[in-house]
Design an enzyme around this catalytic site. Sequence first.
Site, short mmCIF file in Angstrom:
data_model
loop_
_atom_site.label_atom_id
_atom_site.label_comp_id
_atom_site.label_asym_id
_atom_site.label_seq_id
_atom_site.Cartn_x
_atom_site.Cartn_y
_atom_site.Cartn_z
N ASP A 93 0.85 -1.19 0.00
CA ASP A 93 0.00 0.00 0.00
C ASP A 93 0.89 1.25 0.00
O ASP A 93 2.12 1.14 -0.06
CB ASP A 93 -0.89 -0.09 1.26
CG ASP A 93 -2.15 0.74 1.19
OD1 ASP A 93 -2.40 1.36 0.16
OD2 ASP A 93 -2.89 0.75 2.20
N HIS A 94 0.27 2.42 0.13
CA HIS A 94 0.97 3.72 0.09
C HIS A 94 2.48 3.67 0.35
O HIS A 94 2.90 3.38 1.45
CB HIS A 94 0.39 4.65 1.17
CG HIS A 94 -1.02 5.03 0.92
ND1 HIS A 94 -1.36 6.11 0.16
CD2 HIS A 94 -2.17 4.45 1.32
CE1 HIS A 94 -2.68 6.20 0.11
NE2 HIS A 94 -3.20 5.20 0.80
N GLU A 167 -3.83 7.94 7.28
CA GLU A 167 -3.68 6.51 7.41
C GLU A 167 -2.23 6.21 7.67
O GLU A 167 -1.38 6.54 6.85
CB GLU A 167 -4.14 5.78 6.15
CG GLU A 167 -4.02 4.27 6.30
CD GLU A 167 -4.39 3.53 5.02
OE1 GLU A 167 -3.91 3.92 3.95
OE2 GLU A 167 -5.15 2.57 5.12
N HIS A 212 -9.45 8.69 4.35
CA HIS A 212 -8.98 7.59 5.19
C HIS A 212 -9.58 7.72 6.59
O HIS A 212 -9.77 8.83 7.08
CB HIS A 212 -7.45 7.61 5.33
CG HIS A 212 -6.73 7.14 4.11
ND1 HIS A 212 -5.70 7.84 3.55
CD2 HIS A 212 -6.89 6.04 3.34
CE1 HIS A 212 -5.24 7.19 2.49
NE2 HIS A 212 -5.94 6.09 2.34
N HIS A 248 -9.72 4.16 -2.03
CA HIS A 248 -9.07 4.28 -0.72
C HIS A 248 -10.06 4.93 0.24
O HIS A 248 -10.87 5.76 -0.16
CB HIS A 248 -7.83 5.16 -0.80
CG HIS A 248 -6.67 4.49 -1.43
ND1 HIS A 248 -5.52 4.17 -0.73
CD2 HIS A 248 -6.47 4.05 -2.68
CE1 HIS A 248 -4.67 3.59 -1.55
NE2 HIS A 248 -5.22 3.49 -2.74
N ASN A 270 -9.93 -0.66 -0.72
CA ASN A 270 -9.09 -0.85 0.45
C ASN A 270 -9.94 -0.80 1.72
O ASN A 270 -10.76 0.11 1.89
CB ASN A 270 -8.02 0.24 0.53
CG ASN A 270 -6.98 0.10 -0.57
OD1 ASN A 270 -7.05 -0.82 -1.39
ND2 ASN A 270 -6.02 1.00 -0.60
#
Length: 340
Positions: A93-94, A167, A212, A248, A270
């Site tokens: 992820d990110h 997040e 998020h 997201h 997600n």
Amino acid sequence: MLATPDRYAEMLDGASSGGYAFPAINVTSSQTLSAALRGFADAGSDGIVQATVGGARYLAGPSGDAATGARALAALTAELAADLPVAIALHTDHCPPEHVDGFLRPLLAASRERVAAGGRALFNSHMFDGSTLPLGENLARLAGLLEECRALDVVLEVECGVVGGEEDGIGGSEAGSERLYTTPDDLLRVAAALGTGERGRYLLAATFGNVHGLYAPGTVQLRPGILADGQAALARAHPGARFQYVFHGSSGSTPEELAAAVANGVVKVNLDTEAQYAFTRAAAGHMFSHYDGVLAVDGGTGDKRAFDPRAWGETAEAGMAARIAEACEVLGSAGRSVVG
Ligand SMILES: [Zn+2]
């Protein structure tokens, strides 16, 4: 089983043409990984398991090295998913620009070694989060990464625009609220810089007001029309092409909002915050209902059947697994597997 690159492509294309999406579950431990695998297996759904840089660092234990944690996650998932009746894809992820050298690069290097030896990449896909960069610079870096990923049969997830909220220490809160909405023009710049699949596959985390974290209903103004406008603009510029979007910050969204996003081409959703809560809520239930078992109160010894980490761990995992199976139902991936 672990998804091969071909099966992952089949999963994404099936979702795109079939009008459903896969939950992508953030995991940070063997327990949350078990919960994710169980949730997908219970729903008969293929699925995606992912870790952020921070999640991988936590998973790495005392080594404290995120790339080590990610390699461990890949190895553990390969073992635990081997006999599952559904396909599990692995994703990171990110990854913001400052973590590329310490996280993405070592993982890509490890994958290159494996591919050179006749094996498969460690992960099916990686996300580069260049949302803090000017779009031109973000796209230039993405173009280089896309080429590297393509050589390894790995999909790249790209972000243009900023997901609100926070997040795992990555937040877009200081960004202006207009940046929470990607424009069709931004999306066409992505297609111009990265192609529409012929230069390598990518997933697109377009922002349409998604945030998020978990917020009270009504706080977040989702505009799934932005995703539809992007598809229409792409189809005009590149007939037949279609973006495969990632949603997201889905926690707190209604089933109707999710359905609207999926109808406009979201294939990966997600799920982090709500899965975290489901895990901890179930553990808390165990602690409160077995208070005098998990604690040695009033000179007692507690009850090993209650404080054994497996006892509350299984309860926590079952709680999170149920939330994941529910997400598979809502997103339409339940009962859909490319296996068999
Ligand atoms: Zn995200």
